[in-house]
Scaffold this active site. Structure first.
Site, PDB file in Angstrom:
ATOM      1  CG  ASN A   1      56.368  68.499  43.969  1.00 40.09           C
ATOM      2  OD1 ASN A   1      55.151  67.665  43.099  1.00 40.09           O
ATOM      3  ND2 ASN A   1      56.581  69.550  42.551  1.00 40.09           N
TER       4      ASN A   1
ATOM      5  CG  LEU B   1      71.162  62.478  42.380  1.00 40.20           C
ATOM      6  CD1 LEU B   1      69.726  62.028  42.892  1.00 40.20           C
ATOM      7  CD2 LEU B   1      72.219  62.979  42.786  1.00 40.20           C
TER       8      LEU B   1
ATOM      9  CG  HIS C   1      60.525  64.597  34.452  1.00 40.40           C
ATOM     10  ND1 HIS C   1      61.682  65.065  34.566  1.00 40.40           N
ATOM     11  CD2 HIS C   1      59.895  63.974  33.793  1.00 40.40           C
ATOM     12  CE1 HIS C   1      61.599  65.110  33.597  1.00 40.40           C
ATOM     13  NE2 HIS C   1      60.750  64.722  33.146  1.00 40.40           N
TER      14      HIS C   1
ATOM     15  CG  ASN D   1      62.865  62.931  40.066  1.00 40.82           C
ATOM     16  OD1 ASN D   1      63.415  63.736  41.044  1.00 40.82           O
ATOM     17  ND2 ASN D   1      63.069  63.082  38.582  1.00 40.82           N
TER      18      ASN D   1
ATOM     19  CB  ALA E   1      48.831  66.278  38.409  1.00 37.38           C
TER      20      ALA E   1
HETATM   21  C1  GAR Z   1      58.739  70.773  39.581  1.00 37.12           C
HETATM   22  O1  GAR Z   1      57.562  70.740  38.436  1.00 37.12           O
HETATM   23  C2  GAR Z   1      58.859  69.469  39.647  1.00 37.12           C
HETATM   24  O2  GAR Z   1      58.401  68.147  38.923  1.00 37.12           O
HETATM   25  C3  GAR Z   1      60.103  69.682  38.778  1.00 37.12           C
HETATM   26  O3  GAR Z   1      60.518  70.800  39.274  1.00 37.12           O
HETATM   27  C4  GAR Z   1      59.282  71.695  39.584  1.00 37.12           C
HETATM   28  C5  GAR Z   1      59.484  72.196  41.189  1.00 37.12           C
HETATM   29  O4  GAR Z   1      58.799  72.391  41.789  1.00 37.12           O
HETATM   30  N1  GAR Z   1      61.296  68.696  38.325  1.00 37.12           N
HETATM   31  C6  GAR Z   1      62.702  68.874  37.771  1.00 37.12           C
HETATM   32  O5  GAR Z   1      61.384  68.582  36.680  1.00 37.12           O
HETATM   33  C7  GAR Z   1      63.479  67.853  37.989  1.00 37.12           C
HETATM   34  N2  GAR Z   1      63.665  67.084  36.473  1.00 37.12           N
HETATM   35  P1  GAR Z   1      58.596  72.815  43.367  1.00 37.12           P
HETATM   36  O6  GAR Z   1      60.392  73.155  43.214  1.00 37.12           O
HETATM   37  O7  GAR Z   1      58.303  73.534  43.263  1.00 37.12           O
HETATM   38  O8  GAR Z   1      58.315  71.116  43.418  1.00 37.12           O
END
Ligand code: GAR
Length: 210
Positions: A13, A91, A107, A105, A171
């Site tokens: 992300n 946090l 999620h 954030n 997405a």
């Molecule tokens: C993503 O799917 C994000 O939405 C999730 O972790 C993944 C990180 O992937 N975040 C959470 O679960 C936060 N509570 P990435 O490091 O490849 O972006």
């Protein structure tokens, strides 16, 4: 608008946000990629792109003491908006209030459904037909806060947590830059704990038809 992107792992992300910011007309730039894990793969990727990075391990440290170091690094880098992108630390109210309405954030679920971890397996266990992702302003309770934007994906017959996760992640990579642009352009103000988006500012294509 100067961004501080907080990551804990691979940072896909974060990569989507960096790519969006590389467009000449995008209203934000990445000032710092920051991680609680010095081994986070995303840090090396960002450094390879010439982006300033920092790692501040939380190990053996009081939660708020760690956050005060993270906060100091963000302030030092002149950050206006903090984007959590796979930042896997809960946090404290201190950090959340310090960055209130300047901390967002992503999620991997359609909040308020499935806060917390293992969202894809839980969505499959519930038999939901639609799943997705949410970008929201951060509040102290985990995965709560005013919703900026959401994208939906269909759940397919035979999905596993992995196949569903892949579909949601695609997405996420589309959604986060769209939500960030709204915030950076001042089109996502928080009014009475709801985000007011001007009519027509959110693309309908965020809803993926089955
Ligand atoms: C993503 O799917 C994000 O939405 C999730 O972790 C993944 C990180 O992937 N975040 C959470 O679960 C936060 N509570 P990435 O490091 O490849 O972006």
């Amino acid at each position: 608008m100067r961004l501080g992107i907080q990551i804990s792992g691979r940072g896909s992300n974060m990569q989507a946000l960096v790519q969006a910011c590389s467009a000449a007309d995008f209203p934000a730039e990445v000032a710092l990629v920051l991680s609680n894990d010095p081994g986070a793969a995303g840090l090396a990727w960002a450094a390879g792109k010439g982006i300033a990075t920092a790692a501040i391990s939380h190990k053996g440290m009081d939660r708020e003491a760690h956050e005060r170091l993270m906060d100091a690094a963000l302030v030092e880098a002149g950050v206006d908006l903090v984007c959590n992108a796979g930042y896997m630390r809960v946090l404290t109210p201190w950090f959340v209030e310090k960055w209130r309405d300047r901390l967002i954030n992503i999620h991997p679920s359609l909040l308020p459904s499935f806060p917390g971890l293992n969202t894809h397996a839980r969505a499959l266990a519930e038999g939901v037909r639609w799943h997705g992702c949410t970008v929201h302003y951060v509040r102290a309770p985990v995965d709560e806060g005013p919703i900026i934007a959401q994208a939906t994906v269909p759940v397919a017959a035979g999905d596993t947590p992995e196949t569903l996760s892949d579909r949601v992640l695609t997405a996420e990579h589309r959604l986060y830059p769209i939500a960030l642009r709204l915030v950076a352009e001042g089109k996502a103000p928080v009014v009475n704990e709801r985000v007011e988006i001007p009519a027509g500012a959110l693309p309908e294509s965020l809803c993926h038809p089955g």
